[in-house]
Design a protein around this motif. Structure first.
Motif, PDB file in Angstrom:
ATOM      1  N   THR A  16      13.002   3.608  -2.992  1.00  0.00           N
ATOM      2  CA  THR A  16      11.351   4.111  -3.442  1.00  0.00           C
ATOM      3  C   THR A  16      10.824   2.486  -3.416  1.00  0.00           C
ATOM      4  N   ARG A  17      11.840   1.593  -3.328  1.00  0.00           N
ATOM      5  CA  ARG A  17      11.244   0.374  -3.363  1.00  0.00           C
ATOM      6  C   ARG A  17      10.711  -0.276  -1.772  1.00  0.00           C
ATOM      7  N   GLU A  18      12.154   0.049  -1.195  1.00  0.00           N
ATOM      8  CA  GLU A  18      12.178   0.366   0.516  1.00  0.00           C
ATOM      9  C   GLU A  18      10.307   0.864   1.437  1.00  0.00           C
ATOM     10  N   PHE A  19      10.709   2.499   0.625  1.00  0.00           N
ATOM     11  CA  PHE A  19       9.761   2.996   1.071  1.00  0.00           C
ATOM     12  C   PHE A  19       8.283   2.624   0.307  1.00  0.00           C
ATOM     13  N   VAL A  20       8.035   2.677  -0.633  1.00  0.00           N
ATOM     14  CA  VAL A  20       6.751   1.281  -1.043  1.00  0.00           C
ATOM     15  C   VAL A  20       6.070   0.230   0.079  1.00  0.00           C
ATOM     16  N   LEU A  21       7.170  -0.356   0.054  1.00  0.00           N
ATOM     17  CA  LEU A  21       7.132  -2.131   1.169  1.00  0.00           C
ATOM     18  C   LEU A  21       7.285  -1.130   3.002  1.00  0.00           C
ATOM     19  N   SER A  22       7.714  -0.513   3.362  1.00  0.00           N
ATOM     20  CA  SER A  22       7.111   0.091   4.515  1.00  0.00           C
ATOM     21  C   SER A  22       5.795   0.464   4.727  1.00  0.00           C
ATOM     22  N   HIS A  23       5.226   1.152   3.750  1.00  0.00           N
ATOM     23  CA  HIS A  23       3.865   1.990   3.625  1.00  0.00           C
ATOM     24  C   HIS A  23       2.877   0.323   3.763  1.00  0.00           C
ATOM     25  N   GLU A  24       3.333  -0.005   2.261  1.00  0.00           N
ATOM     26  CA  GLU A  24       2.323  -1.286   2.508  1.00  0.00           C
ATOM     27  C   GLU A  24       2.033  -2.123   3.066  1.00  0.00           C
ATOM     28  N   LEU A  25       2.842  -2.738   4.067  1.00  0.00           N
ATOM     29  CA  LEU A  25       3.563  -3.297   5.502  1.00  0.00           C
ATOM     30  C   LEU A  25       2.152  -1.956   6.430  1.00  0.00           C
ATOM     31  N   TYR A  26       2.583  -0.583   6.171  1.00  0.00           N
ATOM     32  CA  TYR A  26       1.959  -0.003   8.004  1.00  0.00           C
ATOM     33  C   TYR A  26       0.501  -0.126   7.970  1.00  0.00           C
ATOM     34  N   THR A  27       0.489   0.193   6.577  1.00  0.00           N
ATOM     35  CA  THR A  27      -1.438   0.131   5.461  1.00  0.00           C
ATOM     36  C   THR A  27      -2.082  -1.429   6.401  1.00  0.00           C
ATOM     37  N   LEU A  28      -1.478  -2.525   5.995  1.00  0.00           N
ATOM     38  CA  LEU A  28      -1.538  -3.428   6.604  1.00  0.00           C
ATOM     39  C   LEU A  28      -1.745  -3.338   8.264  1.00  0.00           C
ATOM     40  N   ALA A  29      -0.999  -2.931   8.314  1.00  0.00           N
ATOM     41  CA  ALA A  29      -1.072  -3.276  10.062  1.00  0.00           C
ATOM     42  C   ALA A  29      -1.946  -1.913  10.877  1.00  0.00           C
ATOM     43  N   ALA A  30      -2.471  -1.434  10.197  1.00  0.00           N
ATOM     44  CA  ALA A  30      -3.794  -0.786  10.337  1.00  0.00           C
ATOM     45  C   ALA A  30      -4.674  -1.142  10.390  1.00  0.00           C
ATOM     46  N   ARG A  31      -4.880  -1.644   9.909  1.00  0.00           N
ATOM     47  CA  ARG A  31      -5.858  -2.913   9.646  1.00  0.00           C
ATOM     48  C   ARG A  31      -5.526  -4.364  10.254  1.00  0.00           C
ATOM     49  N   GLU A  32      -4.770  -4.995  10.327  1.00  0.00           N
ATOM     50  CA  GLU A  32      -4.571  -6.511  10.871  1.00  0.00           C
ATOM     51  C   GLU A  32      -3.520  -6.381  11.977  1.00  0.00           C
ATOM     52  N   PRO A  33      -4.097  -7.390  13.359  1.00  0.00           N
ATOM     53  CA  PRO A  33      -3.643  -6.776  14.157  1.00  0.00           C
ATOM     54  C   PRO A  33      -2.144  -7.888  13.894  1.00  0.00           C
ATOM     55  N   ALA A  34      -2.013  -9.228  13.109  1.00  0.00           N
ATOM     56  CA  ALA A  34      -1.369  -9.585  13.096  1.00  0.00           C
ATOM     57  C   ALA A  34       0.520  -8.759  12.531  1.00  0.00           C
ATOM     58  N   TYR A  35      -0.499  -8.490  11.481  1.00  0.00           N
ATOM     59  CA  TYR A  35       0.866  -7.561  11.001  1.00  0.00           C
ATOM     60  C   TYR A  35       1.502  -5.851  12.084  1.00  0.00           C
ATOM     61  N   ARG A  36       0.472  -5.700  12.743  1.00  0.00           N
ATOM     62  CA  ARG A  36       0.439  -4.468  13.698  1.00  0.00           C
ATOM     63  C   ARG A  36       2.208  -5.398  14.628  1.00  0.00           C
ATOM     64  N   ALA A  37       1.807  -6.419  15.217  1.00  0.00           N
ATOM     65  CA  ALA A  37       2.442  -7.473  15.535  1.00  0.00           C
ATOM     66  C   ALA A  37       4.176  -6.888  15.091  1.00  0.00           C
ATOM     67  N   LEU A  38       4.345  -6.799  13.855  1.00  0.00           N
ATOM     68  CA  LEU A  38       5.346  -7.122  12.982  1.00  0.00           C
ATOM     69  C   LEU A  38       6.015  -5.609  12.878  1.00  0.00           C
ATOM     70  N   THR A  39       5.447  -4.674  13.015  1.00  0.00           N
ATOM     71  CA  THR A  39       5.528  -2.845  13.100  1.00  0.00           C
ATOM     72  C   THR A  39       6.164  -2.846  14.278  1.00  0.00           C
ATOM     73  N   THR A  40       5.362  -2.861  15.234  1.00  0.00           N
ATOM     74  CA  THR A  40       5.526  -3.174  16.816  1.00  0.00           C
ATOM     75  C   THR A  40       6.835  -3.738  17.322  1.00  0.00           C
ATOM     76  N   ALA A  41       7.383  -5.035  16.761  1.00  0.00           N
ATOM     77  CA  ALA A  41       9.032  -5.348  16.790  1.00  0.00           C
ATOM     78  C   ALA A  41      10.013  -4.443  16.518  1.00  0.00           C
ATOM     79  N   TRP A  42       9.384  -4.299  14.751  1.00  0.00           N
ATOM     80  CA  TRP A  42      10.333  -3.338  14.004  1.00  0.00           C
ATOM     81  C   TRP A  42      10.381  -1.701  15.041  1.00  0.00           C
ATOM     82  N   MET A  43       9.553  -1.706  15.745  1.00  0.00           N
ATOM     83  CA  MET A  43       9.868  -0.689  15.878  1.00  0.00           C
ATOM     84  C   MET A  43      10.166  -0.502  17.358  1.00  0.00           C
ATOM     85  N   GLN A  44      10.121  -1.618  17.977  1.00  0.00           N
ATOM     86  CA  GLN A  44      11.411  -2.127  19.445  1.00  0.00           C
ATOM     87  C   GLN A  44      12.288  -2.151  19.463  1.00  0.00           C
TER      88      GLN A  44
END
Length: 189
Positions: free
Chosen positions: A110-138
């Motif tokens: 559950t911890r990792e799920f919550v952390l993932s979705h907190e990151l996704y929420t930031l990435a939806a709003r902030e380009p710097a975090y989107r770079a993290l999720t993009t690298a993760w998906m790649q």
């Protein structure tokens, strides 16, 4: 050389070489418990057991700390994902690795799920975090592409993310055997 320098202390205090790492780990713990909105310097310092001044000594602000914490988290998840798929030697073991990723890693914490979705929420709003999720998906897709074509890898990656949301938010308990069925359907030409 002063006596303090000889015994690894400064001003009578012990050197704390792991302090920065403890702060990053504590930041992830605080986010998992209280969300990004609850992640203040004061709360993170208390969780890490460090003086409040350590926060500004090691990080340029809360945003820097959040980026570094989420970088550590996404790197850890990506590495585990890559290791599971690297161990596969054929189509069937690759399918089994994807099922294991979902059952053990996505559903496991559950911890990792919550952390993932907190990151996704930031990435939806902030380009710097989107770079993290993009690298993760790649990284995820590259690991999947060892065994599957590009389009199949993209579909599997999307399914893994989507199924994690359904698992966490759907009140109806689903049979985990559905995971293997879904992976087989996506990976069958």
């Amino acid at each position: 050389m002063s006596p303090e320098a000889a015994d690894g202390t400064r001003s009578g205090r012990r050197n704390d070489p792991d302090r920065r790492d403890r702060i990053i780990d504590a930041c992830l713990d605080v986010i998992a418990e209280s969300g990004v909105a609850g992640a203040s310097h004061r709360r993170i310092a208390a969780a890490a057991g460090v003086p409040l001044g350590s926060m500004t000594y090691h990080f340029d602000g809360i945003d820097d700390l959040l980026r570094q914490a989420f970088t550590r988290f996404s790197t850890m998840i990506s590495t585990r994902f890559e290791e599971r798929l690297a161990a596969a030697s054929d189509l069937e073991s690759a399918r089994a690795a994807v099922v294991e990723i979902i059952r053990e890693d996505v559903f496991g914490s559950t911890r990792e799920f919550v952390l993932s979705h907190e990151l996704y929420t930031l990435a939806a709003r902030e380009p710097a975090y989107r770079a993290l999720t993009t690298a993760w998906m790649q990284r995820s897709r590259a690991a999947l592409e060892r065994h599957f074509d590009v389009d199949t890898a993209r579909l599997l990656d999307a399914m893994i993310e989507g199924i994690s949301i359904h698992r966490a938010l759907d009140e109806q308990v689903r049979d985990e055997a559905e995971i293997a069925v879904a992976v087989e359907r996506i990976t069958t030409p």
